[in-house]
Design a protein around this motif. Structure first.
Motif, mmCIF file in Angstrom:
data_model
loop_
_atom_site.group_PDB
_atom_site.id
_atom_site.type_symbol
_atom_site.label_atom_id
_atom_site.label_comp_id
_atom_site.label_asym_id
_atom_site.label_seq_id
_atom_site.Cartn_x
_atom_site.Cartn_y
_atom_site.Cartn_z
ATOM 1 N N SER A 32 0.826 -1.201 0.000
ATOM 2 C CA SER A 32 0.000 0.000 0.000
ATOM 3 C C SER A 32 0.864 1.256 0.000
ATOM 4 O O SER A 32 0.569 2.228 -0.705
ATOM 5 C CB SER A 32 -0.936 0.002 1.216
ATOM 6 N N ASN A 102 -11.835 9.555 -0.481
ATOM 7 C CA ASN A 102 -11.224 8.751 0.580
ATOM 8 C C ASN A 102 -10.175 9.556 1.352
ATOM 9 O O ASN A 102 -10.140 9.535 2.589
ATOM 10 C CB ASN A 102 -10.548 7.511 -0.014
ATOM 11 N N GLU A 103 -9.320 10.249 0.609
ATOM 12 C CA GLU A 103 -8.238 11.004 1.240
ATOM 13 C C GLU A 103 -8.788 12.185 2.041
ATOM 14 O O GLU A 103 -8.291 12.485 3.142
ATOM 15 C CB GLU A 103 -7.256 11.498 0.180
ATOM 16 N N ASP A 106 -10.099 10.882 5.276
ATOM 17 C CA ASP A 106 -9.065 10.505 6.237
ATOM 18 C C ASP A 106 -8.282 11.706 6.767
ATOM 19 O O ASP A 106 -7.861 11.707 7.926
ATOM 20 C CB ASP A 106 -8.092 9.515 5.594
ATOM 21 N N LYS A 123 -13.323 5.655 11.556
ATOM 22 C CA LYS A 123 -14.095 4.870 10.597
ATOM 23 C C LYS A 123 -15.353 5.625 10.175
ATOM 24 O O LYS A 123 -15.740 6.615 10.812
ATOM 25 C CB LYS A 123 -14.496 3.517 11.206
ATOM 26 N N ASP A 151 -10.196 0.230 -2.325
ATOM 27 C CA ASP A 151 -10.618 0.257 -0.924
ATOM 28 C C ASP A 151 -10.110 -0.959 -0.155
ATOM 29 O O ASP A 151 -9.625 -0.836 0.972
ATOM 30 C CB ASP A 151 -12.140 0.333 -0.835
ATOM 31 N N ASN A 154 -6.093 -0.655 0.162
ATOM 32 C CA ASN A 154 -5.449 0.551 0.680
ATOM 33 C C ASN A 154 -6.246 1.313 1.732
ATOM 34 O O ASN A 154 -5.695 2.178 2.416
ATOM 35 C CB ASN A 154 -5.125 1.491 -0.495
ATOM 36 N N TYR A 155 -7.526 1.022 1.871
ATOM 37 C CA TYR A 155 -8.346 1.662 2.908
ATOM 38 C C TYR A 155 -9.211 0.592 3.592
ATOM 39 O O TYR A 155 -10.417 0.764 3.732
ATOM 40 C CB TYR A 155 -9.241 2.745 2.299
ATOM 41 N N LYS A 158 -11.421 1.446 7.070
ATOM 42 C CA LYS A 158 -12.020 2.776 7.192
ATOM 43 C C LYS A 158 -13.544 2.740 7.198
ATOM 44 O O LYS A 158 -14.179 3.721 7.570
ATOM 45 C CB LYS A 158 -11.531 3.682 6.053
#
Length: 310
Positions: A32, A102-103, A106, A123, A151, A154-155, A158
């Motif tokens: 990742s 996503n970024e 986060d 989360k 997802d 790499n996530y 979350k």
């Protein structure tokens, strides 16, 4: 001799299974990190999709937004899975936009929620509206697989739960095709709720945080306004505060302001390690489900021209 050798191999495999999982997690983390470095993910929020009217088309065809927060402070992402058409741009723009959301979640949303609630919030929950879902959605299997792989790899931690609501009769056929493409940990997080899911979702969030497609008494839809005095905010729209704040944040990072002349479009190409999602087994599963549907008298002729695109 052969039996003894096989027994030794089995014992060795058993020992490997005991120590392999932590190593697997380590390798996945390294993979990742390499993926982030090789694709410039740390800088992706500084690369907004421009111009604005083109980005609006992406938002109108990739339906996602934040409708509110659970009582525990987790952001609620509403996703119009059934009515997303992904037909206003190339696959690269949709993957770029997905990663940017996503970024932003986060880096901005979760830290802000943590500060506001006085406890760590790491989360989110996602509510997927299947209103309008058709078997033709499987034409987007490559894009959907790419996004789910991003997802999964790499996530992975979350999203705490994926709630699926407003499920039509074709969902079971689509799910049988999509399910094998998902990681086991993702499958375990999926909950299919009855109807629009309002009753169950109100156990974890207040009414104002419900996605708009969960607020009606009957089957919900992904757009439109409420009845009576209930004003439903379309959190998918670029005009919604969530998207306005996200887009302003990206433009600020990039130093880009609305140009006087049309800006040159250019997507961020993100490499995603994928197998072939349209393998023989998936084709067999899909063909089997389509055959069952065609055999239903009420649906005869409805899917004669359906095929999976490249």
């Amino acid at each position: 001799m052969g039996l003894a050798s096989q027994e030794a191999i089995n014992q060795f495999k058993a020992l490997m299974d005991q120590v392999d999982e932590p190593l697997k997690r380590t390798f996945k983390l390294v993979d990742s990190l390499n993926w982030r470095l090789q694709n410039g993910i740390d800088e992706i929020l500084a690369k907004p999709i421009i111009p604005t009217n083109f980005y609006r088309g992406v938002r109108d065809s990739q339906l996602i937004g934040v409708s509110g927060y659970t009582r525990d402070g987790l952001p609620v992402f509403a996703i119009g899975a059934g009515l997303s058409t992904f037909d206003k741009a190339s696959i690269h723009y949709y993957v770029q936009s997905h990663i940017q959301i996503n970024e932003y979640r986060d880096r901005v949303i979760l830290p802000t929620a943590t500060k506001k609630n006085g406890k760590y919030i790491g989360k989110c929950v996602k509510v997927l509206d299947m209103s309008g879902l058709k078997l033709s959605a499987l034409n987007q299997i490559k894009l959907l697989t790419t996004i789910s792989t991003v997802d999964d790899l790499n996530y992975p931690e979350k999203t705490i739960t994926y709630y699926i609501v407003n499920v039509p009769y074709v969902f079971s056929a689509c799910w049988k095709v999509v399910k094998p493409l998902l990681q086991e940990r993702t499958k375990l997080k999926v909950q299919v709720l009855q109807g629009n899911g309002r009753e169950e979702l109100l156990k974890i969030m207040d009414y104002p945080s419900l996605p708009h497609f969960c607020r009606r008494s009957g089957s919900g839809s992904s757009s439109g306004s409420g009845s009576g005095s209930d004003t439903i905010s379309d959190c998918y729209s670029l005009d919604h505060p969530f998207h306005q704040e996200l887009y302003s944040y990206m433009k600020q990072l990039s130093g880009v302001h609305e140009p006087k002349e049309p800006a040159k479009q250019g997507s961020v190409h993100v490499e995603v390690p994928l197998g072939d999602p349209e393998n023989e087994e998936i084709h067999k599963t899909l063909e089997s489900e389509l055959k069952k549907l065609r055999n239903r008298k009420s649906l005869s002729g409805s899917f004669q021209n359906f095929k999976i695109g490249d």
